[in-house]
Design an enzyme around this catalytic site. Structure first.
Site, mmCIF file in Angstrom:
data_model
loop_
_atom_site.group_PDB
_atom_site.id
_atom_site.type_symbol
_atom_site.label_atom_id
_atom_site.label_comp_id
_atom_site.label_asym_id
_atom_site.label_seq_id
_atom_site.Cartn_x
_atom_site.Cartn_y
_atom_site.Cartn_z
ATOM 1 C CE1 TYR A 1 23.488 90.923 73.328
ATOM 2 C CE2 TYR A 1 22.419 93.067 73.174
ATOM 3 C CZ TYR A 1 23.079 92.012 72.581
ATOM 4 O OH TYR A 1 23.361 92.049 71.231
ATOM 5 C CG ASP B 1 24.749 87.346 74.088
ATOM 6 O OD1 ASP B 1 25.917 86.932 74.232
ATOM 7 O OD2 ASP B 1 24.312 87.755 73.006
#
Length: 308
Positions: free
Chosen positions: A177, A217
Site C-alpha cells: 500500500y 494499491d
C-alpha cells in the site's frame, strides 16, 4: 480499481507448480495439497471493517466463485494491538478496549466463515485506524517465508503496515500500500514518496532470483491512457500552490516525477527478470482506455483514474 502485476514467462522457461500425486481411485488427501499459488485477488478495501458491515455477502460470493489462492488487501484500517503509550504489535488486532474487542470479533467472525475459513491470514497494521495490509493464503499452501518490510526482515514492519511479502518455492508475492505523494513539498509528503520509490527499486534489484507478483494499491497512474483527462490532472493544483520542481506539478499519483520513477522500476524489473518479464496485467488484457472500471478522485469531480 487497483492493479496487480504478474510475470509472463518466456516459452519453455516456466516452472510448473509441483503437485503431489493423488491417491488411487481419485480420493484426495494430504498428498493433494497444492504447493504454489496460481490465482490471485487484490483489493483496496478502504476499511475492511466497513466492508464486512456493508459489502461482505457480495465479496464472499465473489471469492467463492473465483476461488483465488491468495487475497491481498490494502488499507484495512484496523489498529495494531498494544496498550496506550506502549509498543504496538502490528501482527495482531487491537482488543484492549470494549469497542476494539467488538470490532475485532466482527472482523474475525467474518474471516472464519465460508469461504474465508479456508485461508490463513497475515496482518501488518498501523498504530491507528489508518493504512495497513493483510494477506490471505489458502491453507493448502505454505509460504517458505512471510516478511513485512522491503528489506525482507521478518520481525520488522514498514511504517503504517504497508508491506507483506510471501515467498514460495518458485514465486514471490509482494502486497503493498504505497504512500500518497501529496501536494506540497514543505509537508514532506514528496520526500516520503521519493524514499518509498527508491527503496522499492532497491528491493526489485535484490529480488531477481524468483518471478515476482507485485500487487496492491500502488498509488500511481503510469500512462495517459490510465486517466480520463491527462492534461487536466497534469496541471491540477491545491489551493493555487505550485511546487518548485515542475515534475511535481499536478494531481498526486499522476505527477511526472512519480510516473518516471514508476517507469524506472518497471524498466529495472524488465531488465533483471531473465526468466520472463513483468507486465501490467490489467493493461495486458485491456488495450484500450476503459474508464468504467476506474473511480472518481475524491478531490476532483472531473474525470477518473485507473490507479496502478
Amino acid at each position: 480499481m487497483k492493479r496487480f502485476f504478474k510475470p509472463i514467462e518466456k516459452e519453455g522457461s516456466a516452472k510448473k507448480p509441483s503437485l503431489a500425486p493423488s491417491k488411487q481411485g481419485g480420493e484426495k488427501g494430504e498428498e493433494d495439497i497444492k504447493k504454489e499459488p496460481l490465482k490471485f485477488v487484490t483489493w483496496n478495501a478502504n476499511s475492511l471493517l466497513l466492508r464486512v458491515k456493508n459489502n461482505w455477502p457480495q465479496f464472499s460470493d465473489f471469492i467463492s466463485n473465483l476461488d483465488p489462492d491468495i487475497i491481498a488487501l490494502q488499507e484495512v484500517r484496523m489498529p495494531a494491538a498494544g496498550l496506550k503509550g506502549a509498543p504496538k504489535n502490528p501482527r495482531e488486532l487491537k482488543d484492549d478496549t470494549s469497542s476494539s474487542r467488538e470490532e475485532k470479533q466482527i472482523l474475525l467472525r467474518a474471516l472464519s466463515s465460508p469461504p474465508f475459513e479456508n485461508y490463513h491470514v497475515w496482518w501488518s497494521l498501523a498504530d491507528s485506524k489508518y493504512a495497513g495490509t493483510a494477506l490471505l493464503v489458502k491453507k493448502c499452501l505454505q509460504p517458505v517465508k512471510v516478511s513485512f518490510s522491503l528489506d525482507k526482515t521478518v520481525s520488522k514492519h514498514e511504517p503504517d503496515g504497508r508491506v507483506i511479502l510471501a515467498e514460495f518455492e518458485t514465486v514471490c508475492i509482494l502486497n503493498t500500500y504505497a504512500p500518497n505523494n501529496g501536494w506540497k513539498e514543505e509537508e514532506n509528503s514528496f520526500q516520503r514518496r521519493r524514499k518509498w520509490d527508491k527503496r522499492l527499486l532497491d528491493f526489485v534489484v535484490q529480488s531477481s532470483d524468483k518471478p515476482l507478483i507485485w500487487c496492491g494499491d500502488l498509488n500511481v497512474s503510469h500512462e495517459d491512457i490510465d486517466v480520463t483527462h491527462p492534461e487536466f490532472f497534469s496541471a491540477a493544483k491545491m489551493n493555487g500552490y505550485v511546487p518548485p520542481n515542475k515534475e511535481d506539478w499536478g494531481q498526486p499519483g499522476f505527477t511526472l516525477a512519480e510516473r518516471k520513477r514508476f517507469g524506472a522500476i518497471l524498466k529495472e524489473i524488465l531488465w533483471i527478470m531473465l526468466r520472463g518479464r513483468l507486465v501490467d496485467a490489467y493493461r495486458y488484457l485491456h488495450k484500450e482506455k476503459d474508464m468504467e472500471r476506474g473511480f472518481s478522485w475524491s478531490g476532483n469531480p472531473i474525470g477518473k483514474f485507473l490507479w496502478k
